[in-house]
Design a protein around this motif. Structure first.
Motif, PDB file in Angstrom:
ATOM      1  N   PRO A 162       0.824  -1.214   0.000  1.00 39.37           N
ATOM      2  CA  PRO A 162       0.000   0.000   0.000  1.00 39.37           C
ATOM      3  C   PRO A 162       0.857   1.264   0.000  1.00 39.37           C
ATOM      4  CG  PRO A 162      -0.794  -1.577   1.626  1.00 39.37           C
ATOM      5  CD  PRO A 162       0.518  -2.093   1.145  1.00 39.37           C
ATOM      6  N   ARG A 163       0.329   2.302  -0.632  1.00 39.56           N
ATOM      7  CA  ARG A 163       1.099   3.542  -0.778  1.00 39.56           C
ATOM      8  C   ARG A 163       1.151   4.306   0.537  1.00 39.56           C
ATOM      9  NH1 ARG A 163      -0.531   9.138  -2.533  1.00 39.56           N
ATOM     10  NH2 ARG A 163       1.414  10.134  -3.190  1.00 39.56           N
ATOM     11  N   ARG A 164       2.308   4.885   0.807  1.00 37.33           N
ATOM     12  CA  ARG A 164       2.525   5.824   1.894  1.00 37.33           C
ATOM     13  C   ARG A 164       3.185   7.051   1.281  1.00 37.33           C
ATOM     14  NH1 ARG A 164      -0.409   2.676   3.658  1.00 37.33           N
ATOM     15  NH2 ARG A 164      -0.425   1.634   5.707  1.00 37.33           N
ATOM     16  N   ALA A 165       2.417   8.160   1.242  1.00 43.33           N
ATOM     17  CA  ALA A 165       2.840   9.328   0.469  1.00 43.33           C
ATOM     18  C   ALA A 165       4.174   9.881   0.946  1.00 43.33           C
ATOM     19  CB  ALA A 165       1.761  10.411   0.539  1.00 43.33           C
ATOM     20  N   ARG A 166       4.398   9.922   2.263  1.00 40.53           N
ATOM     21  CA  ARG A 166       5.641  10.515   2.762  1.00 40.53           C
ATOM     22  C   ARG A 166       6.867   9.719   2.350  1.00 40.53           C
ATOM     23  NH1 ARG A 166       4.970  11.762   9.068  1.00 40.53           N
ATOM     24  NH2 ARG A 166       4.395   9.540   9.018  1.00 40.53           N
ATOM     25  N   ALA A 167       6.685   8.423   2.129  1.00 41.87           N
ATOM     26  CA  ALA A 167       7.821   7.591   1.745  1.00 41.87           C
ATOM     27  C   ALA A 167       8.298   7.889   0.327  1.00 41.87           C
ATOM     28  CB  ALA A 167       7.458   6.116   1.872  1.00 41.87           C
ATOM     29  N   GLU A 168       7.441   8.502  -0.494  1.00 40.03           N
ATOM     30  CA  GLU A 168       7.825   8.772  -1.874  1.00 40.03           C
ATOM     31  C   GLU A 168       8.657  10.033  -2.030  1.00 40.03           C
ATOM     32  OE1 GLU A 168       3.953   6.650  -4.004  1.00 40.03           O
ATOM     33  OE2 GLU A 168       4.220   8.814  -4.125  1.00 40.03           O
ATOM     34  N   LEU A 265      13.006  -6.468   4.060  1.00 41.71           N
ATOM     35  CA  LEU A 265      11.568  -6.277   3.860  1.00 41.71           C
ATOM     36  C   LEU A 265      10.809  -7.259   4.745  1.00 41.71           C
ATOM     37  CD1 LEU A 265      11.240  -5.830  -0.031  1.00 41.71           C
ATOM     38  CD2 LEU A 265      11.380  -4.080   1.743  1.00 41.71           C
ATOM     39  N   THR A 266      10.364  -6.760   5.893  1.00 38.16           N
ATOM     40  CA  THR A 266       9.524  -7.533   6.801  1.00 38.16           C
ATOM     41  C   THR A 266       8.439  -6.624   7.349  1.00 38.16           C
ATOM     42  OG1 THR A 266      10.880  -7.049   8.747  1.00 38.16           O
ATOM     43  CG2 THR A 266      11.456  -9.015   7.494  1.00 38.16           C
ATOM     44  N   ALA A 267       7.413  -7.238   7.923  1.00 35.38           N
ATOM     45  CA  ALA A 267       6.326  -6.450   8.495  1.00 35.38           C
ATOM     46  C   ALA A 267       6.761  -5.707   9.751  1.00 35.38           C
ATOM     47  CB  ALA A 267       5.133  -7.352   8.808  1.00 35.38           C
ATOM     48  N   ASP A 268       7.851  -6.152  10.394  1.00 38.76           N
ATOM     49  CA  ASP A 268       8.284  -5.532  11.642  1.00 38.76           C
ATOM     50  C   ASP A 268       8.739  -4.089  11.455  1.00 38.76           C
ATOM     51  OD1 ASP A 268       7.780  -7.930  12.858  1.00 38.76           O
ATOM     52  OD2 ASP A 268       9.869  -8.618  12.777  1.00 38.76           O
ATOM     53  N   SER A 269       9.147  -3.714  10.246  1.00 36.16           N
ATOM     54  CA  SER A 269       9.639  -2.360  10.022  1.00 36.16           C
ATOM     55  C   SER A 269       8.528  -1.327   9.935  1.00 36.16           C
ATOM     56  CB  SER A 269      10.494  -2.316   8.751  1.00 36.16           C
ATOM     57  OG  SER A 269       9.761  -2.809   7.652  1.00 36.16           O
ATOM     58  N   GLY A 270       7.270  -1.735   9.846  1.00 33.75           N
ATOM     59  CA  GLY A 270       6.162  -0.797   9.757  1.00 33.75           C
ATOM     60  C   GLY A 270       5.812  -0.479   8.312  1.00 33.75           C
ATOM     61  N   PRO A 271       4.548  -0.082   8.047  1.00 32.08           N
ATOM     62  CA  PRO A 271       4.112   0.134   6.655  1.00 32.08           C
ATOM     63  C   PRO A 271       4.907   1.201   5.914  1.00 32.08           C
ATOM     64  CG  PRO A 271       2.223   0.036   8.150  1.00 32.08           C
ATOM     65  CD  PRO A 271       3.449   0.105   9.011  1.00 32.08           C
ATOM     66  N   GLU A 272       5.169   2.349   6.565  1.00 38.07           N
ATOM     67  CA  GLU A 272       5.837   3.439   5.856  1.00 38.07           C
ATOM     68  C   GLU A 272       7.292   3.106   5.563  1.00 38.07           C
ATOM     69  OE1 GLU A 272       7.009   8.091   6.657  1.00 38.07           O
ATOM     70  OE2 GLU A 272       5.048   7.360   7.332  1.00 38.07           O
ATOM     71  N   GLU A 273       8.011   2.589   6.539  1.00 41.07           N
ATOM     72  CA  GLU A 273       9.416   2.259   6.313  1.00 41.07           C
ATOM     73  C   GLU A 273       9.558   1.111   5.322  1.00 41.07           C
ATOM     74  OE1 GLU A 273      13.443   2.322   6.338  1.00 41.07           O
ATOM     75  OE2 GLU A 273      12.029   3.825   7.097  1.00 41.07           O
ATOM     76  N   ARG A 274       8.663   0.148   5.406  1.00 43.46           N
ATOM     77  CA  ARG A 274       8.729  -0.957   4.447  1.00 43.46           C
ATOM     78  C   ARG A 274       8.476  -0.456   3.033  1.00 43.46           C
ATOM     79  NH1 ARG A 274       5.510  -4.708   1.890  1.00 43.46           N
ATOM     80  NH2 ARG A 274       6.465  -6.766   1.634  1.00 43.46           N
ATOM     81  N   ALA A 280      13.025   1.967  -2.788  1.00 44.37           N
ATOM     82  CA  ALA A 280      14.459   2.001  -3.082  1.00 44.37           C
ATOM     83  C   ALA A 280      14.848   0.833  -3.985  1.00 44.37           C
ATOM     84  CB  ALA A 280      15.263   1.968  -1.787  1.00 44.37           C
ATOM     85  N   VAL A 281      14.223  -0.320  -3.767  1.00 42.02           N
ATOM     86  CA  VAL A 281      14.482  -1.471  -4.640  1.00 42.02           C
ATOM     87  C   VAL A 281      13.867  -1.240  -6.005  1.00 42.02           C
ATOM     88  CG1 VAL A 281      14.120  -3.951  -4.912  1.00 42.02           C
ATOM     89  CG2 VAL A 281      14.603  -3.008  -2.650  1.00 42.02           C
ATOM     90  N   ASN A 282      12.634  -0.754  -6.048  1.00 43.75           N
ATOM     91  CA  ASN A 282      11.930  -0.549  -7.312  1.00 43.75           C
ATOM     92  C   ASN A 282      12.622   0.495  -8.185  1.00 43.75           C
ATOM     93  OD1 ASN A 282       9.531  -1.127  -8.967  1.00 43.75           O
ATOM     94  ND2 ASN A 282       8.977   1.000  -8.538  1.00 43.75           N
ATOM     95  N   ARG A 283      13.220   1.503  -7.564  1.00 45.52           N
ATOM     96  CA  ARG A 283      13.918   2.546  -8.308  1.00 45.52           C
ATOM     97  C   ARG A 283      15.334   2.144  -8.700  1.00 45.52           C
ATOM     98  NH1 ARG A 283      12.155   7.350  -4.064  1.00 45.52           N
ATOM     99  NH2 ARG A 283       9.997   7.628  -4.817  1.00 45.52           N
ATOM    100  N   GLY A 284      15.805   1.009  -8.220  1.00 45.27           N
ATOM    101  CA  GLY A 284      17.138   0.546  -8.558  1.00 45.27           C
ATOM    102  C   GLY A 284      18.236   1.093  -7.683  1.00 45.27           C
ATOM    103  N   HIS A 285      17.894   1.755  -6.565  1.00 43.32           N
ATOM    104  CA  HIS A 285      18.917   2.291  -5.672  1.00 43.32           C
ATOM    105  C   HIS A 285      19.571   1.198  -4.840  1.00 43.32           C
ATOM    106  CE1 HIS A 285      16.394   6.233  -5.862  1.00 43.32           C
ATOM    107  NE2 HIS A 285      17.193   6.098  -6.907  1.00 43.32           N
ATOM    108  N   VAL A 286      18.843   0.105  -4.591  1.00 40.35           N
ATOM    109  CA  VAL A 286      19.356  -1.038  -3.829  1.00 40.35           C
ATOM    110  C   VAL A 286      19.087  -2.291  -4.654  1.00 40.35           C
ATOM    111  CG1 VAL A 286      19.243  -2.333  -1.670  1.00 40.35           C
ATOM    112  CG2 VAL A 286      18.877   0.126  -1.648  1.00 40.35           C
TER     113      VAL A 286
END
Length: 717
Positions: A162-168, A265-274, A280-286
């Motif tokens: 799910p999208r989290r606007a601040r993460a973008e 990538l786990t649920a423990d990091s929280g929705p926004e941080e995950r 970062a993976v999708n953009r190719g940074h990691v």
């Protein structure tokens, strides 16, 4: 192609309707609007005015794309892969659009024109200009949906968080350069281990089923395989069963490469941080990902290695529709993206043995002398031993296990694996072993939870909670009870009394320990919750083996061996005094495989038996569950592949009154049945397609009685 704003049964609008529609558009355009989501008659994009959209509905009969008009104001942002909102289900009635609800969706592609003859509804809103559903991820989701007879939208929900606007927002992180080729390290213990790493570092795509040696080295070995892939300039993905295993590989990767080369990538990091890490993976940074089940869809660019640890763990099976398994998803990725594949674990599943038998993957194992040097000593306590052991008939531990525990506590902690949590989960008649049942609802009787209840605690029903004061056995009239399977808390209480000077710790569903110190202690754990001990356990006791082996399940032996090996792998080698005592009949095949530490041989023999009997994974199967009429209706519609075996129907047991409903239970008051469909190798895709088509046909005929279809069910009995 379809449009979501018009009744499919209605014809194209006539001239009068078009004129009325234009007038309505002009009138609406003059009205002030706070948001552009309901504009009508707005100017469309110039070159590619049509957006083909996947609407997030998740319904089989709507498993297709829908065309929408792209307003000029959204032309720049409505790129393929972005999230949008669209009005779905609107109709043109007398020249006016009526109804329709707003739904999320994804732009699949932009087109110069639509093959739908009617008017198109415009996009209501571009939720974010971030392209999150790329072509490779969309292709993977489509393949998973087809394999499991599911809807594409359901798979996309699993794949895209799910999208989290601040993460973008925020500046992009620094992209680290590819690391240097790692040293082979403990991979040298395996005959082909260094060669496998060299192939990864050279840009190759080797595929292997890895039987890991017992001990603490596998996280570092998995990290080195990922580092070798990164050294070739490609990406790496590792999927593990739980957060504790992820943390161990995360620590190994950080120690090997430093920070910045991978994300977790786990649920423990929280929705926004995950979501931020996923971006970062999708953009190719990691280019490296370590995570739990949901990470199987991680959009790693230029994927070079897909690795899965402990594929027999049930947590790798997704519980949400269409219920894909991480192993199958990564196998699809390895085939589609032409990357390396590594299926690892201290045990070997039948599916892993089949990959080796078909020569799709090569075995990656250590020589027998290495296995013997790394494994603990295995001792067995069978029925005959317990019959001769007076202490075993009255106490929790057989004499041999008690002696091993006493000696091992002088040198370190002792692990005690118990198949069940709780105090005394199930009770039975002491005379005839008939399960103790509630007189009101026939539910299982239990003692009060906790040691304070003692042996004379009040009986109560585990389903309806009613107390049972005057119980007597309906089969033989006995009035004395015994425990069928003693739970973890009861075991901890009894061990605490047997070894009063030793601390006792428990690890299970109520609280899982990640690690314990190397000081003497008793650690009572349920399967899968065993903590890692500093320096390894001095000994391990595997109690109530019959409870694992006696389950009415095709995988009972395989699963029992996997759980035993997982616990025994935490024990020190036999050369350092490590000992494992398993309370199970020593002549059984899984027990013998544990004694010899031969999980691969056990998997090969299981595979041969299943091939002879036509069981998965040699054959593909699907289950159809529902009311008798619904099951018969779907099977009548399905064009099943030639050679399909129809097994059943068999009635499903009706849940007793008072017991909480579980997933898969029929609704109250209904009698359901199940049919198993079995097809030969190579026709699994045709079976899934036939069942999906039949489901859509039933929905089109407005058949409301539900019928559940599951491809590759894990519990076929």
């Amino acid at each position: 192609m379809s449009s979501a704003n018009e009744d499919p049964a209605a014809g194209p609008a006539g001239g009068a309707e078009q004129l009325a529609l234009i007038r309505e558009s002009v009138r609406k355009a003059k009205e002030p609007r706070a948001k552009p989501r309901t504009w009508r008659g707005a100017a469309l994009a110039g070159e590619l005015p049509v957006a083909r959209v996947l609407v997030d509905k998740g319904l089989l009969h709507l498993d297709q794309y829908f065309d929408y008009a792209v307003p000029a104001a959204m032309d720049e942002q409505a790129r393929p892969g972005v999230r949008v909102r669209v009005r779905f289900g609107a109709r043109v009635v007398r020249g006016r659009r009526e109804g329709g609800e707003l739904h999320d969706g994804f732009v699949i592609e932009r087109l110069p024109a639509s093959d739908y003859p009617g008017p198109l509804a415009p996009l209501a809103q571009v939720l974010s200009p971030e392209p999150v559903l790329g072509p490779a991820l969309l292709k993977l989701c489509r393949a998973v949906a087809d394999r499991y007879a599911g809807a594409l939208a359901d798979v996309v929900q699993l794949a895209v968080p799910p999208r989290r606007a601040r993460a973008e927002s925020g500046p992009p992180p620094d992209v680290p350069p590819p690391p240097a080729r790692p040293d082979a390290g403990t991979w040298r213990r395996y005959a082909t281990g260094p060669g496998y790493l060299d192939a990864l570092a050279d840009g190759g795509s080797p595929r292997a089923v890895w039987t890991a040696l017992p001990g603490p080295h596998w996280p570092d070995e998995l990290a080195r395989a990922m580092a070798a892939t990164l050294a070739s300039g490609r990406g790496a993905l590792a999927v593990l069963p739980d957060g504790r295993a992820v943390a161990r590989v995360d620590a190994a990767l950080t120690a090997l490469l430093g920070a910045g080369h991978h994300v977790v990538l786990t649920a423990d990091s929280g929705p926004e941080e995950r979501y931020r890490r996923w971006l970062a993976v999708n953009r190719g940074h990691v280019k490296a990902v370590v995570g739990t089940r949901a990470a199987m869809f991680a959009p790693v660019q230029d994927l070079g290695l897909a690795a899965l640890w402990d594929d027999g763990d049930s947590s790798h099976a997704e519980p949400h529709a269409p219920q894909p398994h991480a192993r199958d998803v990564l196998l699809l990725r390895a085939a589609e993206e032409h990357c390396a594949f590594l299926l690892g674990g201290v045990s070997v599943t039948v599916e892993g043995a089949q990959l080796v038998d078909s020569r799709w993957a090569a075995p990656l194992a250590a020589p027998r002398e290495r296995v013997r040097a790394a494994a603990p000593l295995i001792r067995t306590v069978g029925d005959a031993d317990q019959a001769r052991d007076a202490a075993a008939r009255t106490a929790r531990l057989p004499s041999a296990a008690w002696q091993v525990t006493r000696d091992a506590l002088r040198h370190g902690p002792v692990l005690v694996q118990v198949p069940r949590r709780g105090y005394v989960p199930r009770l039975a008649c002491e005379r005839c072993r008939e399960p103790a049942r509630c007189a009101h609802c026939a539910g299982p009787l239990e003692l009060a939870e906790g040691p304070e209840a003692g042996s004379s605690g009040t009986l109560h029903c585990g389903w309806c909670g009613r107390p049972e004061a005057g119980w007597h056995c309906g089969a033989c009239g006995g009035v004395r009870l015994r425990a069928q399977v003693v739970g973890a808390r009861r075991t901890a209480d009894e061990l605490g009394r047997a070894f009063p000077a030793v601390p006792v710790r428990t690890s299970g569903r109520d609280g899982v320990l990640d690690q314990v110190s190397g000081r003497p202690a008793l650690v009572v754990a349920t399967p899968g919750a065993e903590p890692v001990a500093d320096g390894g356990y001095a000994a391990a006791l595997l109690l109530d083996g019959w409870a694992l082996l006696g389950r009415p399940d095709l995988r009972a032996g395989e699963e029992a061996l996997r759980r035993w090996l997982t616990a025994a792998a935490l024990v020190r080698p036999a050369g350092e005094g490590g000992t494992v005592v398993v309370v199970a009949e020593p002549t059984l095949r899984p027990v013998q495989a544990l004694v010899r530490w031969d999980p691969a041989g056990h998997a090969v023999r299981e595979l041969a038996e299943r091939a002879e009997l036509g069981f998965p994974p040699v054959s593909r199967m699907a289950s159809v569950t529902g009311t008798p009429a619904a099951v018969a209706d779907l099977l009548a519609d399905a064009q099943l592949p030639e050679g399909t075996d129809v097994l059943g129907p068999v009635p499903l047991p009706v849940p007793p009154p008072g017991r909480p409903r579980r997933p898969g239970d029929p609704p109250p008051g209904e009698s359901w049945e199940r049919v198993l469909l079995r097809v030969p190798p190579g026709t699994g895709a045709a079976l899934a397609a036939a069942l999906k088509t039949a489901q859509v046909a039933r929905i089109a005929r407005k058949r409301t009685d539900p019928v559940r279809v599951r491809v590759d069910p894990p519990d076929i009995g």
